[in-house]
Scaffold this motif. Structure first.
Motif, PDB file in Angstrom:
ATOM      1  N   UNK A 128       0.817  -1.220   0.000  1.00 51.20           N
ATOM      2  CA  UNK A 128       0.000   0.000   0.000  1.00 51.20           C
ATOM      3  C   UNK A 128       0.848   1.266   0.000  1.00 51.20           C
ATOM      4  N   UNK A 129       2.047   1.171  -0.527  1.00 50.17           N
ATOM      5  CA  UNK A 129       2.963   2.307  -0.486  1.00 50.17           C
ATOM      6  C   UNK A 129       3.418   2.660  -1.899  1.00 50.17           C
ATOM      7  N   UNK A 130       2.857   3.731  -2.423  1.00 50.94           N
ATOM      8  CA  UNK A 130       3.173   4.168  -3.780  1.00 50.94           C
ATOM      9  C   UNK A 130       4.639   4.476  -3.994  1.00 50.94           C
ATOM     10  N   UNK A 131       5.302   5.016  -2.978  1.00 51.27           N
ATOM     11  CA  UNK A 131       6.723   5.331  -3.134  1.00 51.27           C
ATOM     12  C   UNK A 131       7.567   4.074  -3.280  1.00 51.27           C
ATOM     13  N   UNK A 132       7.244   3.045  -2.530  1.00 53.23           N
ATOM     14  CA  UNK A 132       7.982   1.784  -2.663  1.00 53.23           C
ATOM     15  C   UNK A 132       7.693   1.175  -4.029  1.00 53.23           C
ATOM     16  N   UNK A 156      10.429   0.215  -6.954  1.00 54.55           N
ATOM     17  CA  UNK A 156      10.597  -1.114  -7.554  1.00 54.55           C
ATOM     18  C   UNK A 156      10.695  -1.027  -9.068  1.00 54.55           C
ATOM     19  N   UNK A 157       9.845  -0.220  -9.669  1.00 58.90           N
ATOM     20  CA  UNK A 157       9.868  -0.109 -11.121  1.00 58.90           C
ATOM     21  C   UNK A 157      11.038   0.739 -11.607  1.00 58.90           C
ATOM     22  N   UNK A 158      11.319   1.813 -10.910  1.00 61.87           N
ATOM     23  CA  UNK A 158      12.421   2.698 -11.329  1.00 61.87           C
ATOM     24  C   UNK A 158      13.766   1.986 -11.283  1.00 61.87           C
ATOM     25  N   UNK A 159      13.912   1.051 -10.365  1.00 61.75           N
ATOM     26  CA  UNK A 159      15.182   0.350 -10.201  1.00 61.75           C
ATOM     27  C   UNK A 159      15.423  -0.706 -11.273  1.00 61.75           C
ATOM     28  N   UNK A 160      14.365  -1.126 -11.962  1.00 64.05           N
ATOM     29  CA  UNK A 160      14.479  -2.209 -12.932  1.00 64.05           C
ATOM     30  C   UNK A 160      14.381  -3.583 -12.292  1.00 64.05           C
ATOM     31  N   UNK A 161      14.113  -3.623 -10.999  1.00 66.43           N
ATOM     32  CA  UNK A 161      14.070  -4.884 -10.284  1.00 66.43           C
ATOM     33  C   UNK A 161      12.955  -5.808 -10.763  1.00 66.43           C
ATOM     34  N   UNK A 162      11.883  -5.258 -11.260  1.00 69.20           N
ATOM     35  CA  UNK A 162      10.770  -6.097 -11.715  1.00 69.20           C
ATOM     36  C   UNK A 162      11.203  -7.013 -12.867  1.00 69.20           C
ATOM     37  N   UNK A 172       3.128 -12.408  -7.185  1.00 68.03           N
ATOM     38  CA  UNK A 172       1.798 -11.961  -7.613  1.00 68.03           C
ATOM     39  C   UNK A 172       1.219 -10.938  -6.645  1.00 68.03           C
ATOM     40  N   UNK A 173       1.573 -11.041  -5.373  1.00 76.25           N
ATOM     41  CA  UNK A 173       1.169 -10.016  -4.417  1.00 76.25           C
ATOM     42  C   UNK A 173       1.769  -8.669  -4.775  1.00 76.25           C
ATOM     43  N   UNK A 174       3.034  -8.672  -5.148  1.00 79.37           N
ATOM     44  CA  UNK A 174       3.707  -7.434  -5.558  1.00 79.37           C
ATOM     45  C   UNK A 174       3.051  -6.882  -6.818  1.00 79.37           C
ATOM     46  N   UNK A 175       2.866  -7.743  -7.808  1.00 78.77           N
ATOM     47  CA  UNK A 175       2.296  -7.316  -9.089  1.00 78.77           C
ATOM     48  C   UNK A 175       0.850  -6.850  -8.913  1.00 78.77           C
ATOM     49  N   UNK A 176       0.101  -7.507  -8.059  1.00 79.18           N
ATOM     50  CA  UNK A 176      -1.280  -7.087  -7.811  1.00 79.18           C
ATOM     51  C   UNK A 176      -1.323  -5.666  -7.257  1.00 79.18           C
ATOM     52  N   UNK A 177      -0.439  -5.376  -6.316  1.00 79.55           N
ATOM     53  CA  UNK A 177      -0.378  -4.022  -5.770  1.00 79.55           C
ATOM     54  C   UNK A 177       0.010  -3.001  -6.823  1.00 79.55           C
ATOM     55  N   UNK A 233      -0.259   3.778 -14.174  1.00 78.69           N
ATOM     56  CA  UNK A 233       1.084   4.094 -14.678  1.00 78.69           C
ATOM     57  C   UNK A 233       2.015   2.888 -14.710  1.00 78.69           C
ATOM     58  N   UNK A 234       1.687   1.822 -14.001  1.00 70.72           N
ATOM     59  CA  UNK A 234       2.553   0.645 -13.950  1.00 70.72           C
ATOM     60  C   UNK A 234       2.074  -0.506 -14.825  1.00 70.72           C
ATOM     61  N   UNK A 235       0.880  -0.409 -15.335  1.00 72.77           N
ATOM     62  CA  UNK A 235       0.273  -1.541 -16.042  1.00 72.77           C
ATOM     63  C   UNK A 235       1.033  -1.942 -17.303  1.00 72.77           C
ATOM     64  N   UNK A 236       1.501  -0.977 -18.060  1.00 68.52           N
ATOM     65  CA  UNK A 236       2.240  -1.300 -19.282  1.00 68.52           C
ATOM     66  C   UNK A 236       3.509  -2.082 -18.953  1.00 68.52           C
ATOM     67  N   UNK A 237       4.215  -1.673 -17.912  1.00 66.77           N
ATOM     68  CA  UNK A 237       5.418  -2.399 -17.498  1.00 66.77           C
ATOM     69  C   UNK A 237       5.079  -3.833 -17.106  1.00 66.77           C
ATOM     70  N   UNK A 238       3.997  -3.998 -16.372  1.00 67.19           N
ATOM     71  CA  UNK A 238       3.575  -5.328 -15.929  1.00 67.19           C
ATOM     72  C   UNK A 238       3.308  -6.227 -17.131  1.00 67.19           C
TER      73      UNK A 238
END
Length: 184
Positions: free
Chosen positions: A55-59, A63-69, A90-95, A101-106
């Motif tokens: 539930x933390x938008x900054x985290x 995650x996405x900015x780092x390329x870790x996904x 899947x918990x991470x991806x669901x959040x 803004x994150x859907x395209x990356x997913x």
């Protein structure tokens, strides 16, 4: 492992998640995930990241900015038989999928297919199935992605999950699958 358990218990509120993020904890977790060769350790680390990002938008942004996904997606493909790893992923991806803004990356990282594979492989893991339905429901709120989800076989997989929901333990999966499938 002890640090992961601590963070999973500590970072249950957004202010605590931000504390972990601002003190380098999320970066340390991502590094631990990337540098571990043990799948159980990776699953524990991913679970701690899930807690911190839920539930933390900054985290989530971190995650996405780092390329870790990208790393997470690759590790999932290499470990198709590890339920706890897929559950946390899947918990991470669901959040993340809650934010447009994150859907395209997913989608581009292959998490639609990874989610379908996990649902098939671990059809008795109610937490994983709940998160998987969450991924698809959140992605389906985008009209353009709805078509892609339908073409990927998501509808059939969600219906398959719903058809197996028969016990009291399955009620949360059934509720989420039913609610999310109406978007599809």
């Amino acid at each position: 492992m002890a640090v992961c358990r601590f963070l999973s218990n500590f970072a249950v509120k957004e202010d605590c998640c931000l504390t972990v993020l601002h003190h380098g904890g999320v970066d340390a977790l991502m590094a631990a995930f990337d540098n571990s060769v043990d799948t159980n350790t990776r699953a524990s680390v991913a679970s701690a990241i899930w807690t911190c990002s839920a539930d933390c938008g900054e985290v989530q942004k971190s995650l996405l900015a780092s390329g870790w996904m990208t790393s997470l997606a690759a590790v999932l493909q290499a470990n198709l038989d590890h339920s706890p790893l897929h559950e946390a992923a899947l918990g991470i991806v669901s959040g993340l999928s809650r934010s447009a803004q994150y859907r395209e990356d997913i989608v581009n990282l292959g998490f639609i297919d990874a989610t379908i594979q996990a649902m098939k492989a671990f059809d008795d893991n109610t937490t994983l199935l709940k998160e998987a339905c969450g991924v698809f429901g959140n992605l389906a709120s985008d009209p353009d992605l709805r078509v892609q989800l339908g073409e990927s076989g998501v509808i059939q997989q969600v219906l398959s999950v719903l058809s197996k929901c028969r016990s009291h333990d399955d009620r949360k999966v059934a509720k989420l699958a039913d609610r999310k499938s109406t978007r599809l």
